[in-house]
Design an enzyme around this catalytic site. Sequence first.
Site, PDB file in Angstrom:
ATOM      1  N   ASP A  76      33.334 -21.037  25.620  1.00 39.47           N
ATOM      2  CA  ASP A  76      32.824 -19.737  25.202  1.00 39.47           C
ATOM      3  C   ASP A  76      32.542 -19.863  23.698  1.00 39.47           C
ATOM      4  O   ASP A  76      33.100 -20.746  23.031  1.00 39.47           O
ATOM      5  CB  ASP A  76      33.891 -18.668  25.480  1.00 39.47           C
ATOM      6  CG  ASP A  76      33.507 -17.337  24.911  1.00 39.47           C
ATOM      7  OD1 ASP A  76      32.374 -16.904  25.147  1.00 39.47           O
ATOM      8  OD2 ASP A  76      34.340 -16.723  24.204  1.00 39.47           O
ATOM      9  N   ASP A 113      31.889 -16.881  21.021  1.00 39.62           N
ATOM     10  CA  ASP A 113      32.535 -15.881  20.157  1.00 39.62           C
ATOM     11  C   ASP A 113      34.054 -15.903  20.371  1.00 39.62           C
ATOM     12  O   ASP A 113      34.534 -15.677  21.476  1.00 39.62           O
ATOM     13  CB  ASP A 113      32.003 -14.480  20.490  1.00 39.62           C
ATOM     14  CG  ASP A 113      30.507 -14.333  20.209  1.00 39.62           C
ATOM     15  OD1 ASP A 113      30.097 -14.633  19.081  1.00 39.62           O
ATOM     16  OD2 ASP A 113      29.767 -13.924  21.120  1.00 39.62           O
TER      17      ASP A 113
HETATM   18  C1  BG6 Z   1      30.343 -12.182  23.906  1.00 38.04           C
HETATM   19  C2  BG6 Z   1      31.215 -11.301  23.061  1.00 38.04           C
HETATM   20  O1  BG6 Z   1      30.484 -13.515  23.519  1.00 38.04           O
HETATM   21  O2  BG6 Z   1      28.967 -11.814  23.770  1.00 38.04           O
HETATM   22  C3  BG6 Z   1      31.000  -9.845  23.468  1.00 38.04           C
HETATM   23  O3  BG6 Z   1      32.586 -11.655  23.241  1.00 38.04           O
HETATM   24  C4  BG6 Z   1      29.521  -9.497  23.332  1.00 38.04           C
HETATM   25  O4  BG6 Z   1      31.802  -9.012  22.676  1.00 38.04           O
HETATM   26  C5  BG6 Z   1      28.694 -10.458  24.180  1.00 38.04           C
HETATM   27  O5  BG6 Z   1      29.293  -8.158  23.792  1.00 38.04           O
HETATM   28  C6  BG6 Z   1      27.188 -10.212  24.085  1.00 38.04           C
HETATM   29  O6  BG6 Z   1      26.756 -10.548  22.793  1.00 38.04           O
HETATM   30  P1  BG6 Z   1      25.328 -10.238  22.180  1.00 38.04           P
HETATM   31  O7  BG6 Z   1      25.332 -11.096  20.922  1.00 38.04           O
HETATM   32  O8  BG6 Z   1      24.299 -10.695  23.173  1.00 38.04           O
HETATM   33  O9  BG6 Z   1      25.262  -8.793  21.921  1.00 38.04           O
HETATM   34 MG    MG Z   2      34.803 -14.908  23.487  1.00 36.31          MG
END
Ligand code: BG6
Ligand code: MG
Length: 215
Positions: free
Chosen positions: A8, A10
């Site tokens: 993953d 984030d």
């Molecule tokens: C995930 C995060 O990696 O990505 C979430 O943990 C986030 O919190 C999701 O909502 C979607 O991200 P993005 O950048 O497409 O808005």
């Molecule tokens: Mg994550």
Amino acid sequence: MIKGIIFDLDGVLVSTDEMHYLAWKRLADELQITGFTREDNRRQRGVSRMASLEIVLEKADRVYTEEEKAELAERKNNYYLELLEHMDESAVLKNVKEVLAGLKERGFLLAVGSASKNAPVILEKTGLLPYLDKIGCGLDTTKSKPDPEVFLVAARKLELSPGQCLVVEDSAAGIEAAAAGGMKSLGVGPFYRLLHADYEAPMLCEVQNWDEILK
Ligand code: BG6
Ligand code: MG
């Protein structure tokens, strides 16, 4: 036998979680949703932008149309992109590049499996791209974790079966997704003890038992 590792992004490779929180909080404040908390934000980990928006709107005192929701999600993303503008290699979590290089040297294939549609930009800005063989992200999928879609996409791109892949995650939705996809999981991050992963460690750089995990 494990041949590939799907990370993953984030909260596992980069520290974007606070930026996601600040962007959602700014939106919640604008909508005068006062009850949006850190606990709500913890539930947003791993889930898609639209699913994250639904968590913010749980505490709204009115119903939003699909059109309004699309505008709110875009507004939040613009706030998030403002915060990402100054992002550089310093956002990479401790010793992540060293860990990735070490695993690559041992012959494992490495991929990202992230819900984020911003994953390619983040990987570029942080200099992580050269460490990875394939990228699976929110741009490749229609279903949000805990659905396993993004991990299955990443496994397919690596040309491996789910059983040959280990997933590294910091979210409950992600660990659930790994199990649903038939993959073993390693839980990391501030909530690692709450994730019910097959293996766990506070951070990637603190994993002591790679040999046991990757057997
Ligand atoms: C995930 C995060 O990696 O990505 C979430 O943990 C986030 O919190 C999701 O909502 C979607 O991200 P993005 O950048 O497409 O808005
Ligand atoms: Mg994550």
